[in-house]
Write a protein that holds these residues in place. Structure first.
Motif, short mmCIF file in Angstrom:
data_model
loop_
_atom_site.label_atom_id
_atom_site.label_comp_id
_atom_site.label_asym_id
_atom_site.label_seq_id
_atom_site.Cartn_x
_atom_site.Cartn_y
_atom_site.Cartn_z
N ALA A 20 0.84 -1.21 0.00
CA ALA A 20 0.00 0.00 0.00
C ALA A 20 0.87 1.25 0.00
CB ALA A 20 -0.92 0.01 1.22
N GLU A 21 1.92 1.22 0.82
CA GLU A 21 2.82 2.38 0.93
C GLU A 21 3.50 2.66 -0.42
OE1 GLU A 21 3.07 3.61 4.08
OE2 GLU A 21 4.64 5.13 3.79
N ILE A 22 3.96 1.61 -1.08
CA ILE A 22 4.63 1.78 -2.37
C ILE A 22 3.64 2.23 -3.43
CG2 ILE A 22 5.81 0.51 -4.24
CD1 ILE A 22 7.22 -1.15 -2.04
N ARG A 23 2.43 1.62 -3.41
CA ARG A 23 1.42 2.02 -4.41
C ARG A 23 1.10 3.51 -4.26
NH1 ARG A 23 1.05 0.18 -8.84
NH2 ARG A 23 1.47 2.35 -9.19
N SER A 24 0.99 3.97 -3.02
CA SER A 24 0.58 5.37 -2.89
C SER A 24 1.71 6.33 -3.27
CB SER A 24 -0.04 5.66 -1.52
OG SER A 24 0.95 5.83 -0.57
N ILE A 25 2.96 6.01 -2.94
CA ILE A 25 4.04 6.95 -3.33
C ILE A 25 4.20 6.96 -4.86
CG2 ILE A 25 6.12 5.49 -3.23
CD1 ILE A 25 7.51 7.82 -1.76
N LEU A 26 4.02 5.80 -5.50
CA LEU A 26 4.13 5.77 -6.96
C LEU A 26 3.00 6.59 -7.58
CD1 LEU A 26 5.08 2.01 -7.68
CD2 LEU A 26 6.59 4.01 -7.75
N ASP A 27 1.78 6.40 -7.07
CA ASP A 27 0.63 7.12 -7.63
C ASP A 27 0.77 8.64 -7.46
OD1 ASP A 27 -0.27 4.67 -8.30
OD2 ASP A 27 -1.97 4.63 -6.91
N GLU A 28 1.23 9.02 -6.26
CA GLU A 28 1.38 10.46 -5.99
C GLU A 28 2.42 11.11 -6.91
OE1 GLU A 28 2.55 10.57 -1.89
OE2 GLU A 28 0.58 9.78 -1.28
N ASN A 29 3.32 10.31 -7.44
CA ASN A 29 4.39 10.88 -8.26
C ASN A 29 4.25 10.55 -9.75
OD1 ASN A 29 6.59 12.21 -6.42
ND2 ASN A 29 5.78 10.43 -5.33
N ASP A 30 2.99 10.30 -10.15
CA ASP A 30 2.72 10.05 -11.58
C ASP A 30 3.27 8.73 -12.10
OD1 ASP A 30 1.15 12.12 -12.19
OD2 ASP A 30 2.78 13.49 -12.78
N TYR A 31 3.43 7.76 -11.22
CA TYR A 31 3.86 6.44 -11.67
C TYR A 31 2.74 5.42 -11.45
CZ TYR A 31 8.48 8.46 -12.14
OH TYR A 31 9.53 9.24 -12.53
N SER A 32 1.52 5.85 -11.71
CA SER A 32 0.39 4.94 -11.48
C SER A 32 0.42 3.77 -12.46
CB SER A 32 -0.93 5.70 -11.60
OG SER A 32 -1.01 6.28 -12.88
N GLN A 33 1.23 3.88 -13.52
CA GLN A 33 1.29 2.80 -14.51
C GLN A 33 2.36 1.75 -14.19
OE1 GLN A 33 -0.94 2.33 -16.93
NE2 GLN A 33 -1.92 4.08 -15.96
#
Ligand code: PBG
Length: 325
Positions: A173-186
């Motif tokens: 969850a922590e990694i998913r959210s930092i990636l999403d917040e920084n435009d790495y949702s893909q």
């Protein structure tokens, strides 16, 4: 249907018939090749316990990855061996860390090769544990931020996928959210969801110089005696946003691969770990088994159990066999 009306041997008469009814077929598409990267230039240091595997400097890593790509293997997973270690594993998330530079070099030369990164701190901490150590144990929640930073720095360097192997609770969850917040949702997360505290990692710890300097990993990796717990781990990671669920090791845990395959709709990966590789290589060297046949049988068994992807040090050798190269 019973004998003599039913005779299972009828369909085993020759290879053509056997091929027609074969349930599991290995393909190069199933494999991910693990590679180890070190600082320096022109370095190709053999790993004693894992014949055919090397610690490679970035220039040689690119050459090895080129061969992987030419064999049709879709991806590699990278492990870094930094030049310096400290209690916080800062080289794991340094902008110019060894893995970060390796990713850039690989994506520049081989843009179509999938570069997966192992997200963990054990290769980067001086104590060799997979997170921030408080007293004699790894502090779960304090480690999450360091793992997230590591995953983000891999994504920023161009990684195609991140694979957390630390076994901290809540890290997906922590990694998913930092990636999403920084435009790495893909960027997908392949989670080492059911990772056991296994003695089969022995040769890897030599290869990656990541053995714990005190104690062991039993407070965070799973107890080999547990199967139902693997389902809980996998379910948690699915809910936290994992895209691929991994079981590790593979051969001694085929029952876990099979159960997770039944419980989870996501692709399932299995890590055919260093000890599984070394045992086959050693027995082959002794002349006790036919190494190539045991390799193919093992990989087929892992796929038959339900793995869609197999991380294996055999990837190149098996691909060459499958492709007739
Ligand atoms: C890092 C990591 C390990 C492996 C993959 N990622 C070592 C460990 O957990 O001790 C093992 C791979 C292998 O044995 O091939 N945490």
């Amino acid at each position: 249907m019973l004998f003599p009306d039913y005779r299972p041997r009828r369909l085993r008469k020759n290879e053509a018939l056997r091929k027609m009814v074969r349930e599991t077929t290995l393909s190069v598409n199933d494999f991910i090749m693990p590679l180890f990267v070190v600082e320096g230039k022109g370095i190709k240091l053999p790993i004693d316990a894992m014949p055919g595997n090397y610690q490679l400097s970035v220039d040689n890593l690119v050459k090895a990855a080129q061969k992987v790509f030419e064999l049709g293997i879709p991806g590699v997973i990278l492990f870094g061996i930094p030049s310096s270690k400290d209690p916080l594993g800062t080289q794991a998330y340094a902008k110019s860390g060894i893995v970060q530079r390796a990713i850039k070099a690989l994506k520049e030369k081989l843009p179509d090769l999938i570069v997966v990164t192992d997200v963990c701190l054990c290769e980067y901490t001086d104590h060799g544990h997979c997170g921030f150590v408080e007293g004699k144990d790894v502090d779960n929640d304090a480690t999450l931020e360091l793992l997230a930073k590591t995953a983000l720095s891999h994504a920023e360097s161009g990684a195609d996928m991140v694979a957390p192997s630390d076994m901290m609770d809540g890290r997906v969850a922590e990694i998913r959210s930092i990636l999403d917040e920084n435009d790495y949702s893909q960027i997908p997360i392949m989670s080492y969801a059911a990772k056991y505290c296994s003695a089969f990692y022995g040769p890897f710890r030599e290869a990656a110089d990541s053995a714990p300097q005190f104690g062991d990993r039993r407070t965070y990796q799973m107890d080999p005696a547990n199967a139902r717990e693997a389902i809980r781990e996998a379910t948690m990671d699915v809910e936290e946003g994992a895209d691929i669920i991994m079981v590790k090791p593979a051969l001694p845990y085929l029952d876990i691969i099979c159960r997770i395959r039944d419980e989870v709709d996501l692709p399932v990966a299995a890590y055919n770990v260093s000890g599984e590789y070394s045992m086959i290589k050693a027995a082959e060297k002794m002349g006790w088994i036919d190494g190539k046949k045991v390799m193919m049988e093992s990989l087929t068994a892992i796929k038959r159990a339900g793995a869609d992807l197999i991380l294996t040090y055999f990837a190149m050798e098996a691909a060459a066999l499958l492709e007739g190269k």
